[in-house]
Design a protein around this motif. Structure first.
Motif, short mmCIF file in Angstrom:
data_model
loop_
_atom_site.label_atom_id
_atom_site.label_comp_id
_atom_site.label_asym_id
_atom_site.label_seq_id
_atom_site.Cartn_x
_atom_site.Cartn_y
_atom_site.Cartn_z
N PHE A 1 10.81 4.37 -0.71
CA PHE A 1 10.33 5.64 -0.18
C PHE A 1 9.96 6.58 -1.32
O PHE A 1 10.75 6.77 -2.25
CB PHE A 1 11.42 6.28 0.69
CG PHE A 1 11.96 5.35 1.75
CD1 PHE A 1 11.29 5.18 2.94
CD2 PHE A 1 13.11 4.61 1.52
CE1 PHE A 1 11.77 4.30 3.91
CE2 PHE A 1 13.61 3.73 2.47
CZ PHE A 1 12.93 3.58 3.66
N PRO A 2 8.78 7.21 -1.26
CA PRO A 2 8.37 8.15 -2.30
C PRO A 2 9.34 9.34 -2.39
O PRO A 2 9.81 9.85 -1.37
CB PRO A 2 6.99 8.62 -1.84
CG PRO A 2 6.52 7.57 -0.89
CD PRO A 2 7.76 7.04 -0.22
N ALA B 1 11.87 10.36 5.37
CA ALA B 1 10.97 11.42 4.93
C ALA B 1 11.53 12.79 5.28
O ALA B 1 11.45 13.73 4.47
CB ALA B 1 9.59 11.23 5.56
N ASP C 1 5.18 5.82 -9.70
CA ASP C 1 5.73 6.66 -8.63
C ASP C 1 7.25 6.75 -8.74
O ASP C 1 7.93 5.75 -8.99
CB ASP C 1 5.38 6.10 -7.26
CG ASP C 1 3.93 6.33 -6.86
OD1 ASP C 1 3.23 7.06 -7.58
OD2 ASP C 1 3.52 5.80 -5.81
N THR D 1 0.85 -1.20 0.00
CA THR D 1 0.00 0.00 0.00
C THR D 1 0.88 1.24 0.00
O THR D 1 2.05 1.20 0.41
CB THR D 1 -0.92 0.03 1.23
OG1 THR D 1 -0.11 0.02 2.43
CG2 THR D 1 -1.85 -1.16 1.24
N GLY D 2 0.31 2.35 -0.45
CA GLY D 2 1.03 3.63 -0.41
C GLY D 2 1.97 3.86 -1.58
O GLY D 2 2.60 4.92 -1.66
N LEU D 3 2.10 2.89 -2.47
CA LEU D 3 2.95 3.03 -3.65
C LEU D 3 2.17 2.55 -4.86
O LEU D 3 1.39 1.59 -4.77
CB LEU D 3 4.24 2.22 -3.50
CG LEU D 3 5.21 2.68 -2.42
CD1 LEU D 3 6.27 1.62 -2.16
CD2 LEU D 3 5.87 4.00 -2.82
N ALA E 1 8.77 -3.62 0.26
CA ALA E 1 8.04 -2.35 0.28
C ALA E 1 8.46 -1.42 1.42
O ALA E 1 8.53 -0.20 1.20
CB ALA E 1 6.54 -2.62 0.34
N ALA F 1 11.34 5.21 8.34
CA ALA F 1 10.58 5.89 7.30
C ALA F 1 10.42 7.37 7.64
O ALA F 1 10.48 8.23 6.76
CB ALA F 1 9.21 5.24 7.13
#
Length: 331
Positions: A106-107, A280, A83, A77-79, A102, A276
């Motif tokens: 990191f975005p 970030a 991206d 999730t989240g990706l 996953a 994370a």
């Protein structure tokens, strides 16, 4: 896909550049089209069988990368596909595609340069974890950084200054020290030409330093411990000198000091949620221009051996990057 291939543990020169089976997406993992990958000292150790972990051969080295999500596995999730991301791969980064758990992906903010970011996770992740989590560095404390112009060392100089410490950078040439000053070092020590301990006494008024960031090891570690202030902390980050020093326990006792191990990759796997948050923060600073990772040289994948040796021979000032470009080299 095209990749750097380690068929057996051997000197770096034995690495091959050629075709390797592309990974397939799997549950809990993310398949990434790699744009660029950072080159790190442990990569060179790993292909020689000299690192703490030994992956089964054959394998593709490369422990960090940046690129675009090609596919996401079940449960991720989240990706999403498309991206822009950076990732800590452990292995597999020196290839056109990589499969990464996953929690280690990191975005990447839109404003961040993907090539620069591809080579900052390990250096800045290690240094931020070391200074923030392990040393609990406080504003106004004095931080001594050994190997201050290398990848992790220069990151420690920049982050230490950003966190409010007075940074003393130590390196072996005036050129390296000049670079460290541009990244926030207040004072410098050339340990090839100056008396290391006397210079620290001079710069600290005899008090010593609160924190030593040591990615070098070898002959510098014990004098650095002797130069700690009361309640000082030695951060054991790595052994670029090639020698693992023996730390006399009595030296820690005399100053009520601590020797603290720092192994960012394992720490990330053990506590992905905490890290994370750290990543970030670093990517936010990167996008805002508050940190500016130094890129020494960008090599194409075909020149991976040259790139790894550039790092292993400690000639890099800042980070070495591999891109998936087929030819050419740029500075």
């Amino acid at each position: 896909m095209k990749a750097v291939i380690c068929r057996e543990f051997a000197p770096v020169e034995e690495l091959e550049i050629g075709a390797f089976d592309a990974p397939e997406v799997a549950p809990g993992k993310v398949l990434i089209d790699v744009e660029a990958a950072g080159v790190n000292f442990p990569d060179g150790l790993m292909v020689q069988g000299k690192y703490q972990t030994k992956p089964p051969v054959p394998f593709v080295p490369g422990s960090e990368l940046g690129g675009t999500v090609r596919a996401v596995g079940e449960g991720v999730t989240g990706l999403a596909v498309g991206d822009r991301v950076v990732a800590f791969s452990g292995t597999g980064g020196f290839a056109q595609q990589a499969l990464v758990p996953a929690p280690q992906v990191f975005p990447l903010p839109d404003a961040a340069d993907a090539v620069v970011a591809s080579g900052m996770l390990i250096t800045y992740g290690t240094s931020y974890h070391a200074l923030k989590d392990r040393a609990q560095l406080k504003p106004g404390e004095t931080l001594l950084v050994l190997g201050a112009a290398g990848g992790v060392g220069l990151a420690a100089v920049e982050l230490g200054a950003l966190m409010g410490a007075r940074v003393i950078a130590a390196a072996s040439t005036e050129e390296k020290l000049a670079l460290a000053r541009t990244y926030g070092a207040a004072e410098t020590i050339n340990y090839a030409t100056e008396d290391f301990r006397e210079r620290i006494k001079e710069l600290t008024g005899g008090k010593g330093v609160d924190v030593v960031y040591d990615p070098v090891g070898g002959d510098l570690t014990v004098p650095a411990i002797k130069s700690l202030a009361w309640y000082g902390r030695l951060l054991v980050v790595g052994f670029a000198a090639g020698q693992i020093p023996q730390i006399p326990a009595n030296l820690l006792l005399l100053k009520s000091a601590s020797a603290v191990g720092v192994l960012w990759g394992n720490s990330l796997r053990a506590d992905p949620v905490h890290h994370a948050g750290n990543i970030a923060q670093l990517l936010e600073w990167l996008a805002a221009g508050r940190i500016k990772p130094e890129v020494d040289t960008v090599f194409p994948l075909d020149q991976a051996v040259k790139a790894i040796n550039h790092v292993m021979e400690r000639r890099a000032q800042g980070k070495v990057i591999l891109t998936m470009a087929a030819e050419g080299e740029s500075k």
